[in-house]
Motif scaffolding. Structure first.
Motif, PDB file in Angstrom:
ATOM      1  N   LEU A  67      54.310  -1.765  19.938  1.00  0.00           N
ATOM      2  CA  LEU A  67      54.580  -0.344  20.039  1.00  0.00           C
ATOM      3  C   LEU A  67      55.808  -0.026  19.198  1.00  0.00           C
ATOM      4  O   LEU A  67      56.776  -0.784  19.192  1.00  0.00           O
ATOM      5  N   LYS A  68      55.759   1.068  18.475  1.00  0.00           N
ATOM      6  CA  LYS A  68      56.896   1.518  17.676  1.00  0.00           C
ATOM      7  C   LYS A  68      57.586   2.651  18.427  1.00  0.00           C
ATOM      8  O   LYS A  68      56.951   3.646  18.775  1.00  0.00           O
ATOM      9  N   LEU A  69      58.871   2.480  18.704  1.00  0.00           N
ATOM     10  CA  LEU A  69      59.674   3.498  19.374  1.00  0.00           C
ATOM     11  C   LEU A  69      60.623   4.093  18.348  1.00  0.00           C
ATOM     12  O   LEU A  69      61.350   3.362  17.673  1.00  0.00           O
ATOM     13  N   THR A  70      60.624   5.418  18.235  1.00  0.00           N
ATOM     14  CA  THR A  70      61.411   6.097  17.213  1.00  0.00           C
ATOM     15  C   THR A  70      62.135   7.287  17.814  1.00  0.00           C
ATOM     16  O   THR A  70      61.574   8.010  18.638  1.00  0.00           O
ATOM     17  N   ASN A  71      63.369   7.484  17.395  1.00  0.00           N
ATOM     18  CA  ASN A  71      64.088   8.730  17.656  1.00  0.00           C
ATOM     19  C   ASN A  71      64.994   8.992  16.461  1.00  0.00           C
ATOM     20  O   ASN A  71      64.901   8.297  15.440  1.00  0.00           O
TER      21      ASN A  71
END
Length: 125
Positions: A67-71
């Motif tokens: 899973l790619k988590l981005t902010n």
């Protein structure tokens, strides 16, 4: 393209099947991760997030996938674990240098480890 955007672009290709899901990451301390810092494949042992089965279904992925988590602070790639006790819309991650890439210090002097807003996207295998 600025340096931050370039780094995000090469993290991994998303599946693009399910739309991204907004999550709130809450961190916790895990004493067992300190004794085993890396997995056999060299990935940090703390590179995991625990999500509800509903969030896994919304993302179109199964436990064990990436899973790619981005902010606005950065992006990380983590393994996913199913956690039935986890409420939908929240993810639990161990405190580590990896999760520091997503933390902010906007509302005070201390980093925000308990309410990290991210966009989650499934990655291609």
């Amino acid at each position: 393209m600025d340096g931050q955007t370039e780094r995000r672009a090469d993290i991994g290709k998303t599946k693009g099947v399910a739309p991204p899901v907004k999550l709130t990451i809450v961190t916790y301390r895990d004493i067992f991760l300190w004794s085993e810092r890396y997995k056999e494949n060299g990935q940090p042992a703390a590179a995991l997030v625990r999500l509800s089965p509903k969030d896994l279904a919304d993302l179109g992925i199964a436990a064990g996938e990436k899973l790619k988590l981005t902010n606005e602070e950065g992006s990380i790639v983590v393994d996913v674990l199913a956690e039935p006790k986890c409420p939908s819309g929240y993810g639990y991650m161990p405190v580590s240098p990896l999760v520091n890439r997503l933390t902010t210090c906007r509302h005070g002097k201390l980093p925000n480890f308990k309410h990290i807003e991210v966009k989650a996207e499934a990655l291609e295998s």
